[in-house]
Design an enzyme around this catalytic site. Structure first.
Site: not given
Length: 316
Positions: A69, A71
């Site tokens: 991922d 962010d």
């Protein structure tokens, strides 16, 4: 799709959109990764490369890969927010739009949930900004914005984890709701294999203002990873995935080696229950409690809330 027949029409439609978004993202990622592979041999680790964690992965396992991922896992803050700052600087939209985006980000951080109405508004706002612009133009601007706002926000610890997979001969992919073009820029700058991201529709290299499927978020991320793994011949039980958010539990649950990185409260609890590994690279205790970097997170909430209040007063 026949297997979805037991679902209600509304849930069946949502699931179909997640599958479409995942498959579109996987296809875009595979196309972009070939170029990144050609550039990778020119990039050598710098003298200031972070120390690596020695305990994994398995060397020479070609059936394994890693999915990160973006962010608050790889980068402090939201890539789309930083990209919006860069577009605002380049006069792509007006001050009132920036205030609305800031409020949307602040509301999400404070509420801790993703309201469909807010997400739809944020998606429509972003699409309206890029509509009519060329894909190549946004890619070029993305390179500049990475240098301006993102490069110094990469978590060294997470980057070291990704590098360990690369050094073991494995592919490493970003998996993010950010536009796939921006995610690809970030992946290339970090020397990764490629990126899975939200695919915006384009015709003859020009954005139409529509999405292919839906934003690559939650279940759609899992579908993208599943589709890419099938295309690449990967064994998901030997793969690793990394995220900070409980929204990515579907993706983390797909792999044999899930990691919670800078986890929010719900993911931390889930990870402890299922004995997943945790890594927290945040230094402030408050940040660990609320699940966001202290300086960037509190600043975004305070600034976004103030901007939203000012905007509301001006419109009254």
């Amino acid at each position: 799709m026949a297997a979805l027949g037991w679902l209600t029409p509304r849930r069946r439609s949502a699931t179909a959109r997640s599958v479409l978004a995942g498959e579109a993202s996987a296809e875009a990622a595979r196309k972009s990764s070939q170029e990144l592979e050609e550039l990778a041999h020119d990039a050598a680790p710098g003298a200031d490369a972070p120390d690596r964690e020695p305990e994994f992965p398995v060397l020479g396992d070609e059936k394994a890969a890693a999915f990160f991922d973006l962010d608050n896992t790889v980068m402090q803050g939201a890539a789309l927010f930083h990209f919006g700052r860069g577009l605002y600087k380049r006069k792509f939209f007006e001050t009132r739009d920036l205030a609305r985006f800031a409020w949307q980000q602040a509301w999400f951080r404070l509420a801790g949930i993703e309201d469909p109405e807010h997400m739809q508004d944020a998606r429509d706002s972003a699409l309206s900004i890029v509509k009519g612009h060329r894909v190549a133009e946004l890619m070029s601007i993305g390179e500049e914005i990475y240098d301006e706002y993102m490069a110094e926000r990469i978590w060294p610890g997470t980057r070291a984890l990704a590098q360990a997979h690369l050094d073991a001969g494995q592919k490493v992919w970003l998996v993010t709701a950010a536009p796939v073009e921006i995610a690809t820029v970030i992946a290339r700058r970090l020397g990764l294999t490629g990126a899975l991201g939200t695919v915006a529709e384009s015709v003859d290299g020009v954005y139409t203002g529509k999405l292919v499927g839906e934003p690559l978020h939650g279940p759609a991320k899992a579908e993208a990873v599943r589709a890419l793994a099938a295309a690449e011949g990967l064994d998901l039980s030997r793969c690793a995935a990394y995220s900070d958010s409980h929204n990515d539990i579907p993706m983390l649950s797909l792999v044999g080696h899930p990691y919670a990185i800078n986890p929010d409260a719900k993911l931390r609890k889930h990870a402890r229950t299922f004995e997943w590994r945790l890594r927290d690279y945040r230094t402030a205790r408050k940040a660990a409690k609320v699940g966001i970097p202290a300086a960037a997170g509190v600043g975004a909430v305070a600034g976004g809330t103030a901007a939203a209040i000012a905007l509301h007063r001006r419109r009254r």
